[in-house]
Enzyme design. Sequence first.
Site, PDB file in Angstrom:
ATOM      1  N   HIS A 331       0.846  -1.183   0.000  1.00  0.00           N
ATOM      2  CA  HIS A 331       0.000   0.000   0.000  1.00  0.00           C
ATOM      3  C   HIS A 331       0.881   1.233   0.000  1.00  0.00           C
ATOM      4  CE1 HIS A 331      -2.977   2.977   1.433  1.00  0.00           C
ATOM      5  NE2 HIS A 331      -3.840   2.188   0.826  1.00  0.00           N
ATOM      6  N   ASP A 390      -7.933  -5.123  -0.297  1.00  0.00           N
ATOM      7  CA  ASP A 390      -8.353  -5.857  -1.492  1.00  0.00           C
ATOM      8  C   ASP A 390      -8.049  -7.346  -1.404  1.00  0.00           C
ATOM      9  OD1 ASP A 390      -9.342  -3.605  -2.977  1.00  0.00           O
ATOM     10  OD2 ASP A 390      -7.263  -2.984  -3.254  1.00  0.00           O
TER      11      ASP A 390
END
Length: 454
Positions: A331, A390
């Site tokens: 991320h 996700d």
Amino acid sequence: MEGKKDNGMDFVTSLCEEYRAHNYIDPSYYERWGVKRGLRNADGTGVLAGVTQIGNVLGYYVQDGERYPMDGKLIYRGINVEELIDGFMREGRFGFEETAYLLLFGALPDRTRLEEFKQALSDNHTLPKMFTEDMILKAPSPDVMNKLARSVLALYSYDDNPDDLSLANQLRQAIQLIARVPVIVAHAFAVKRHYYNDESLYLHRPQPGLSVAENFLYSVRHDNRFTEQEARLLDLCMVLHAEHGGGNNSAFACRVLSSSGTDMYSAVAAAVGSLKGPRHGGANKKVMEMFRYIESDVKDWKDDEEVKDYLGKILRKETGDRSGLIYGMGHAIYTLSDPRAVLLKKFARELAETKGMLDEFQLFEAVERLTPSVLADVKGDKKVVCANIDLYSGFVYKMMGIPEELYTPLFAMARVVGWCAHRLEEVGGSANRIIRPAYKAVAPLRPFVPLDQR
């Protein structure tokens, strides 16, 4: 060219060489002029482009000019999202509507305000007369996100006062969008399945008294049936997806358009288009695509060495979609952990146990556990990498029987709250300037050449 089966692609293909010959940009230019690609600093932090009271994403701390990893935190209007979720779940309530109120107005509602807000959402569920027939049924799309973007933009034509930037009018539009986006998604999905998958067409109306999560499950299922556990988990997913700071791509897109003074529908439609991309909201579908490769090719899911070897092949672009990316890992801000993934993983395990899908869940865990060492071995990349939301959101939706074409639209249903909040802040904020960064022009000057001399 009309009537040709290739639709003129032979000609277009021939133009590609000419385009490449005149449009190459030397990568060294970015360093030479100090360009911050992706609006990111050299150390990976984001370029400071504004201030916001809405959301905050914490994934590291800076000391003496150095970045240090930390457990991630997601803050909604000053409240840690983990505390927010714990609060409404302990009291046995759905939390998305309460979260939406908090993000829009900046404070938690009392019981009366919350009921009034929920009623306002319920009163605005209904789409304008003939909207579904004219905007969705008559122009079906194979992609629900595409249809959502077009439908949001089309709502402008059904609004008697679309361009008024007063706070009252903007709040009216925000409440209507939060209420209507789930209905648009449900109808667009039904029409997509009818026209592209040869299924029967079922269009269900939202029911009064149901939460947003309950109504969505009611609307997308032919028999209208759903369990309490499914509704609670979908509600949790929506809370976790509702906001992620002003710098994420879709919120920033919304703010960029809003800074120009354009209408609410144009700004939110742009955000939908941004979220559709596989580097943003579309990543959850890419995760599930990647796991189909892993589940098919890895013979023993419990063999760490076999799983690790396959992840190496993915990184080397030898398998999967050949992108070299392990989707769901890493991320831009989070380092040690993504709090959304941590929370979702907990509930994913519980659901996997009840659904008899624990082996598959453990494969997801293995990818999360092994990816950092594979990155170090294959690419020499030793930075701290964690699972992002996700990795587990698509698996949760799969266990709930939600089709993949709804994964990113579900994200949009929740994030429209954050978009509207950022829109309101941008239009009514103190900055009051159009967002206009600079680009360094590198094309050399040259004279115009007459046509006969070219």
